[in-house]
Structures are given as C-alpha cells and as structure tokens.
Write a protein that holds these residues in place. Sequence first.
Motif, PDB file in Angstrom:
ATOM      1  N   MET A   1       0.894  -1.083   0.066  1.00 13.78           N
ATOM      2  CA  MET A   1       0.105   0.088  -0.015  1.00 13.78           C
ATOM      3  C   MET A   1       0.968   1.201  -0.328  1.00 13.78           C
ATOM      4  SD  MET A   1      -3.133   0.982   2.596  1.00 13.78           S
ATOM      5  CE  MET A   1      -2.488   1.711   3.863  1.00 13.78           C
ATOM      6  N   THR A   2       0.619   2.118  -0.728  1.00 11.02           N
ATOM      7  CA  THR A   2       1.202   3.523  -0.826  1.00 11.02           C
ATOM      8  C   THR A   2       0.618   4.459  -0.001  1.00 11.02           C
ATOM      9  OG1 THR A   2       0.078   4.197  -2.775  1.00 11.02           O
ATOM     10  CG2 THR A   2       2.162   3.140  -3.245  1.00 11.02           C
ATOM     11  N   ARG A   3       1.523   5.286   0.435  1.00 13.85           N
ATOM     12  CA  ARG A   3       1.061   6.496   1.371  1.00 13.85           C
ATOM     13  C   ARG A   3       0.919   7.632   0.604  1.00 13.85           C
ATOM     14  NH1 ARG A   3       4.355   9.701   5.054  1.00 13.85           N
ATOM     15  NH2 ARG A   3       2.864  10.836   6.348  1.00 13.85           N
ATOM     16  N   LYS A   4      -0.290   8.303   0.858  1.00 10.26           N
ATOM     17  CA  LYS A   4      -0.663   9.623   0.085  1.00 10.26           C
ATOM     18  C   LYS A   4       0.042  10.668   0.630  1.00 10.26           C
ATOM     19  CE  LYS A   4      -4.449  12.259  -1.126  1.00 10.26           C
ATOM     20  NZ  LYS A   4      -4.132  12.237  -2.697  1.00 10.26           N
ATOM     21  N   ASP A   5       0.569  11.463  -0.562  1.00 10.84           N
ATOM     22  CA  ASP A   5       1.433  12.592   0.057  1.00 10.84           C
ATOM     23  C   ASP A   5       0.277  13.876  -0.297  1.00 10.84           C
ATOM     24  OD1 ASP A   5       2.914  14.869   0.219  1.00 10.84           O
ATOM     25  OD2 ASP A   5       4.042  14.407  -1.627  1.00 10.84           O
ATOM     26  N   TRP A   6      -0.086  14.189   0.994  1.00  8.07           N
ATOM     27  CA  TRP A   6      -1.406  15.278   1.055  1.00  8.07           C
ATOM     28  C   TRP A   6      -0.739  16.529   0.873  1.00  8.07           C
ATOM     29  CZ3 TRP A   6      -6.103  13.859   1.724  1.00  8.07           C
ATOM     30  CH2 TRP A   6      -6.191  12.624   2.364  1.00  8.07           C
ATOM     31  N   THR A   7       0.562  16.670   0.299  1.00  5.93           N
ATOM     32  CA  THR A   7       1.162  18.214   0.082  1.00  5.93           C
ATOM     33  C   THR A   7       1.233  17.966  -1.735  1.00  5.93           C
ATOM     34  OG1 THR A   7       3.656  17.164   0.193  1.00  5.93           O
ATOM     35  CG2 THR A   7       2.514  18.439   2.134  1.00  5.93           C
ATOM     36  N   HIS A   8       0.749  16.945  -2.316  1.00  2.00           N
ATOM     37  CA  HIS A   8       0.965  17.049  -3.602  1.00  2.00           C
ATOM     38  C   HIS A   8      -0.544  17.274  -4.053  1.00  2.00           C
ATOM     39  CE1 HIS A   8       0.775  14.810  -7.695  1.00  2.00           C
ATOM     40  NE2 HIS A   8       1.807  15.355  -7.861  1.00  2.00           N
ATOM     41  N   TYR A   9      -0.681  18.035  -5.408  1.00  2.00           N
ATOM     42  CA  TYR A   9      -1.847  18.484  -5.918  1.00  2.00           C
ATOM     43  C   TYR A   9      -1.725  18.238  -7.343  1.00  2.00           C
ATOM     44  CZ  TYR A   9      -3.262  20.622  -1.274  1.00  2.00           C
ATOM     45  OH  TYR A   9      -3.695  20.746  -0.060  1.00  2.00           O
TER      46      TYR A   9
END
Length: 156
Positions: A1-9
């Motif tokens: 499972m990959t972790r979401k990068d919340w700073t990427h848009y």
Amino acid sequence: MTRKDWTHYRFRSLWSIAAPLDDVYEALADAEHYPEWWPQVREVTPIDERTGLLRIRSVLPYDLVLTARETRRDPAAGVLEIAMTGDVDGWARWTLTSDGPATRAMYDQEVRVTKPLLRRLAVPGRPAFRANHALMMRAGRRGLAGRLRRGPAREP
C-alpha cells in the motif's frame, strides 16, 4: 500500500473564452500583465526574458511566492508551460484549442506544497486549499474574458 502525499496537488480547469485563439494565447503569454485582469495574481516581477517572481493570494489569508520559468512556448500547438519553485514546486500548462468562434483553454497544474504552514495544514486544510484554487481559477476566467473584451493591455 502506498502512502498518500497530502502536499501533492493536481488541478485541471477548463475555460471557454469568447475570443479567437491567437488573442487568448497572447494574453496568457503576457504574464507581466496578469495582475491587471486576474485579481489573485497580486504581483509579477520579471527576472529575465523567461523567468519571473509571482505573488499570488486568493481567499485564504496567505500569499504564495514562487519563481516561474517558461519551459515551453509553442503558439502553433497552443501550449504555454512553466516550471515553478518556491512555496510550491512543480509545473503548470495552458493548452488552447479553437472551439468555433471561441477558445477552449485547458489549465493543468501539478505541484507539491513546500511552504511550511501549508505543509503542516496539509490534511485538515486540503478541502479549503482546493476550494481556494477553484475560486482563483473562476476569477481568472472572468478576468481574462473581460480583458479580451476591453482590448490589448496598455504599455506603462
């Protein structure tokens, strides 16, 4: 499972502008004059022929300051593209196509937020940041349409 990068848009906006493609392209290529018609683009300071410093502020109470460097200017293809560094790192691209007497302007942007406050607020602030961007783009479309109705920007 990959972790979401919340700073990427990733953003995409589609504008229909009641003006010929060449006029829309010329206005979008003239970034120095954006503050005259795009309220959230507060300041554009040229650094050289292909690079400028931008200060942007929409509804939320923070400025984004970034350096934008032109990476592609292709009038025949209707493409304008920049690389951005500063409070956000990434790229943005306009792709223009004729749509009868109007122009279809597609704006794509992919960035990673680097501004420390926005990084700290990445998870709880994400919906507000996306809404802020949408409001900015809506105002930009209205501003560009008005600018094109008024005619070319005047020299200082």
